[in-house]
Design a protein around this motif. Structure first.
Motif, short mmCIF file in Angstrom:
data_model
loop_
_atom_site.label_atom_id
_atom_site.label_comp_id
_atom_site.label_asym_id
_atom_site.label_seq_id
_atom_site.Cartn_x
_atom_site.Cartn_y
_atom_site.Cartn_z
N LEU A 51 1.09 -0.59 -0.14
CA LEU A 51 -0.40 0.10 -0.09
C LEU A 51 0.84 1.23 0.04
CD1 LEU A 51 -2.18 -0.90 3.14
CD2 LEU A 51 -2.91 -0.50 0.70
N PRO A 52 0.64 2.29 -0.91
CA PRO A 52 0.92 3.46 -0.49
C PRO A 52 0.63 4.43 0.47
CG PRO A 52 -0.95 3.92 -1.90
CD PRO A 52 -0.97 2.48 -1.62
N GLU A 53 1.67 5.03 1.52
CA GLU A 53 1.63 6.06 1.79
C GLU A 53 1.05 6.97 1.59
OE1 GLU A 53 5.34 7.32 3.99
OE2 GLU A 53 6.20 5.24 4.27
N PRO A 54 -0.09 7.80 2.79
CA PRO A 54 -0.52 8.85 2.16
C PRO A 54 0.62 10.15 2.06
CG PRO A 54 -1.12 8.28 4.43
CD PRO A 54 -0.04 7.59 4.50
N PRO A 55 0.24 11.12 1.03
CA PRO A 55 0.60 12.30 0.28
C PRO A 55 0.29 12.66 1.39
CG PRO A 55 -1.21 11.86 -0.79
CD PRO A 55 -1.53 10.68 0.01
N PRO A 56 2.02 13.85 1.31
CA PRO A 56 2.42 15.24 2.40
C PRO A 56 1.14 15.86 3.05
CG PRO A 56 3.81 15.24 1.14
CD PRO A 56 3.26 13.82 0.42
N GLU A 57 -0.13 16.31 1.87
CA GLU A 57 -1.16 17.02 2.14
C GLU A 57 -2.60 16.15 2.57
OE1 GLU A 57 -1.51 15.48 -2.45
OE2 GLU A 57 0.02 16.29 -0.99
N ALA A 58 -1.87 15.02 3.27
CA ALA A 58 -3.58 14.20 2.97
C ALA A 58 -3.56 13.95 4.45
CB ALA A 58 -3.67 13.06 2.07
N PRO A 59 -4.69 13.57 4.79
CA PRO A 59 -4.96 13.36 6.47
C PRO A 59 -4.07 11.96 6.75
CG PRO A 59 -6.60 13.20 5.20
CD PRO A 59 -6.24 13.90 4.52
N SER A 60 -3.25 11.64 7.87
CA SER A 60 -2.46 11.12 8.45
C SER A 60 -2.30 10.70 9.88
CB SER A 60 -1.26 10.90 7.75
OG SER A 60 -0.50 12.42 8.66
N MET A 61 -1.40 9.14 10.15
CA MET A 61 -1.96 9.29 11.51
C MET A 61 -1.38 10.14 12.17
SD MET A 61 -3.07 7.71 13.32
CE MET A 61 -3.59 5.65 13.84
N ALA A 62 0.18 9.79 12.03
CA ALA A 62 1.39 11.53 12.53
C ALA A 62 0.21 13.03 12.25
CB ALA A 62 2.42 11.68 11.65
N LYS A 63 0.07 13.45 11.72
CA LYS A 63 -1.18 14.31 11.78
C LYS A 63 -2.73 14.29 12.72
CE LYS A 63 -0.51 15.87 6.98
NZ LYS A 63 -1.32 17.00 6.26
N ALA A 64 -2.86 12.95 12.76
CA ALA A 64 -4.04 12.99 13.84
C ALA A 64 -3.54 12.59 15.09
CB ALA A 64 -4.86 11.78 13.47
N LEU A 65 -3.07 13.02 15.72
CA LEU A 65 -1.56 12.28 16.70
C LEU A 65 -1.63 13.40 18.04
CD1 LEU A 65 0.57 8.79 16.40
CD2 LEU A 65 -2.18 9.36 17.81
N THR A 66 -1.22 14.00 16.09
CA THR A 66 -0.63 15.88 17.10
C THR A 66 -1.62 16.77 16.87
OG1 THR A 66 0.59 16.42 14.99
CG2 THR A 66 2.02 15.43 16.53
N LYS A 67 -2.68 16.12 16.82
CA LYS A 67 -4.20 17.10 15.57
C LYS A 67 -4.20 18.36 14.99
CE LYS A 67 -6.96 17.10 19.26
NZ LYS A 67 -7.80 17.82 20.51
N SER A 68 -2.77 18.50 14.38
CA SER A 68 -3.11 18.94 13.29
C SER A 68 -3.72 18.53 12.28
CB SER A 68 -1.54 19.12 12.87
OG SER A 68 -0.95 17.55 11.71
N TRP A 69 -4.43 17.54 12.65
CA TRP A 69 -6.06 17.24 11.34
C TRP A 69 -6.44 16.65 12.71
CZ3 TRP A 69 -7.49 12.28 10.31
CH2 TRP A 69 -8.93 12.15 9.69
N ARG A 70 -8.13 16.97 12.40
CA ARG A 70 -9.10 17.31 13.85
C ARG A 70 -10.07 15.85 12.77
NH1 ARG A 70 -8.74 20.40 18.36
NH2 ARG A 70 -6.36 21.07 18.28
N GLY A 71 -10.15 15.60 12.08
CA GLY A 71 -10.95 14.60 11.03
C GLY A 71 -11.20 13.29 11.80
N PRO A 72 -12.63 12.63 11.38
CA PRO A 72 -12.85 11.51 11.71
C PRO A 72 -11.94 10.31 11.17
CG PRO A 72 -14.13 12.07 10.07
CD PRO A 72 -14.03 12.90 10.39
N VAL A 73 -11.98 9.11 12.23
CA VAL A 73 -10.63 7.84 11.77
C VAL A 73 -11.08 7.17 10.43
CG1 VAL A 73 -11.77 6.28 12.97
CG2 VAL A 73 -9.66 6.54 13.27
N GLU A 74 -12.41 7.65 10.69
CA GLU A 74 -12.82 6.71 8.81
C GLU A 74 -11.85 7.28 8.15
OE1 GLU A 74 -15.73 6.15 11.47
OE2 GLU A 74 -15.30 7.87 10.89
N GLU A 75 -11.06 8.07 7.59
CA GLU A 75 -10.49 9.19 6.20
C GLU A 75 -9.23 8.84 6.39
OE1 GLU A 75 -11.30 13.47 6.68
OE2 GLU A 75 -13.17 13.14 7.31
N LEU A 76 -8.40 8.25 7.45
CA LEU A 76 -7.05 7.36 7.85
C LEU A 76 -7.41 6.17 6.92
CD1 LEU A 76 -6.20 8.48 11.08
CD2 LEU A 76 -6.23 9.56 8.91
N VAL A 77 -8.09 5.72 6.86
CA VAL A 77 -8.20 4.23 6.58
C VAL A 77 -8.43 3.96 5.31
CG1 VAL A 77 -9.74 1.81 6.33
CG2 VAL A 77 -9.13 3.72 8.68
#
Length: 309
Positions: A51-77
């Motif tokens: 599987l590919p890693e998400p591009p830098p501009e996309a939601p990611s687990m790294a962004k979710a853990l630091t709250k720089s992205w705050r969407g629902p978990v489904e958008e990371l899947v």
């Protein structure tokens, strides 16, 4: 939802192969499974599942853990399209991302040790969550342990694994006290990456490992089939379903499924069950009440996914 961490701070013990194999075997049993690649090296994402890693501009687990992205978990899947699943089953993945390498430093700035992952996956809707941990006792592994109902520990039959297991148990005990949660269940050991027949040295190491009082869930001996499956981006249970490695992953999945309905007794019996949702809600409310200024909204939960009417 049962959350299981596959963890060993010692590298090269078959942790990713076990994480992917057990998750795929659970999906084969008709379970809805979420595999989280928490290792910045990303072997589960790229090498094992293609599987590919998400591009830098996309939601990611790294962004979710630091709250720089705050969407629902489904958008990371990301669903894995090449895994054999049973009726009603699914194998979904939250892949690693390039931002995970810098995450340890940033997460160390948080006041609560290791609860950020629990916040992110609170509203995930799965039968099982399997977390592939990094080979280190760092803040990412702490996050996995804090969020988990129990752990599975892959080990090699050698004396270095004995010391690693002792250190892991000490770290878990520290975290349980730090976040004031019931004991993490120790589901068992999975010896792997050894040659058959087992040498006298390996047999002695296995006996000593069993002295920790943990069950051995399955053995995963060395086999090129694991590398061949990874080269094609599919789990062993799909690529070579008749092999001893695939059978071992199914044994682990069967054990985890039985614990989902009736968990094993931990080494130290908890005074209360670990209720995942209650735990992170309590942490969030307590910290929101006690912190102010720059930390006033640090512990807000991610939103629950809104289901269409």
């Amino acid at each position: 939802m049962q959350i299981t961490s596959v963890v060993n701070q010692k590298g090269g013990v078959g942790k990713t192969a076990l994480s992917v194999g057990a998750a795929a075997a659970l999906a084969e049993r008709g379970r809805r499974v979420l595999l989280i690649d928490l290792d910045p090296q990303g072997h589960a994402t790229t090498e094992s599942l293609g599987l590919p890693e998400p591009p830098p501009e996309a939601p990611s687990m790294a962004k979710a853990l630091t709250k720089s992205w705050r969407g629902p978990v489904e958008e990371l899947v990301v669903p894995h399209p090449r895994c054999a699943v049973g009726d009603g089953g699914a194998l979904d993945v939250i892949p690693t991302s390039s931002g995970m390498f810098d995450l340890v430093r940033r997460l160390d700035q948080f006041r609560v040790p290791g609860w950020q992952l629990a916040r992110v996956i609170q509203f995930a809707d799965y039968d099982h969550v399997v977390i592939d941990c990094p080979p280190a006792l760092d803040v990412l592994t702490n996050n996995a342990l804090v969020a988990s109902h129990g752990i599975v520990v892959p080990v090699q039959p050698e004396r270095t694994s004995i010391r690693a297991l002792r250190l892991l148990r000490e770290q878990i005990s520290y975290l349980e006290q730090a976040v004031q949660r019931p004991p993490v269940l120790h589901y068992g050991l999975v010896p792997g990456l050894y040659r058959r027949p087992v040498s006298a040295y390996a047999a002695a190491a296995l006996n000593e490992l069993q002295g920790f009082g943990l069950p051995v869930l399955a053995h995963v001996p060395l086999g090129v089939v694991i590398n061949e499956a990874a080269a094609r981006g599919v789990p062993v249970t799909t690529f070579a379903p008749e092999t001893v490695q695939a059978a071992a992953f199914r044994e682990v999945a069967r054990a985890l499924d039985s614990m989902h309905s009736g968990p094993v007794t931990p080494l130290t019996a908890p005074e209360q069950d670990f209720v995942f949702e209650d735990f992170i809600a309590d942490v969030s409310h307590a910290r929101a009440a006690n912190d102010s200024g720059a930390h006033s909204r640090l512990y807000d939960l991610l939103p629950r996914h809104r289901k269409p009417h």
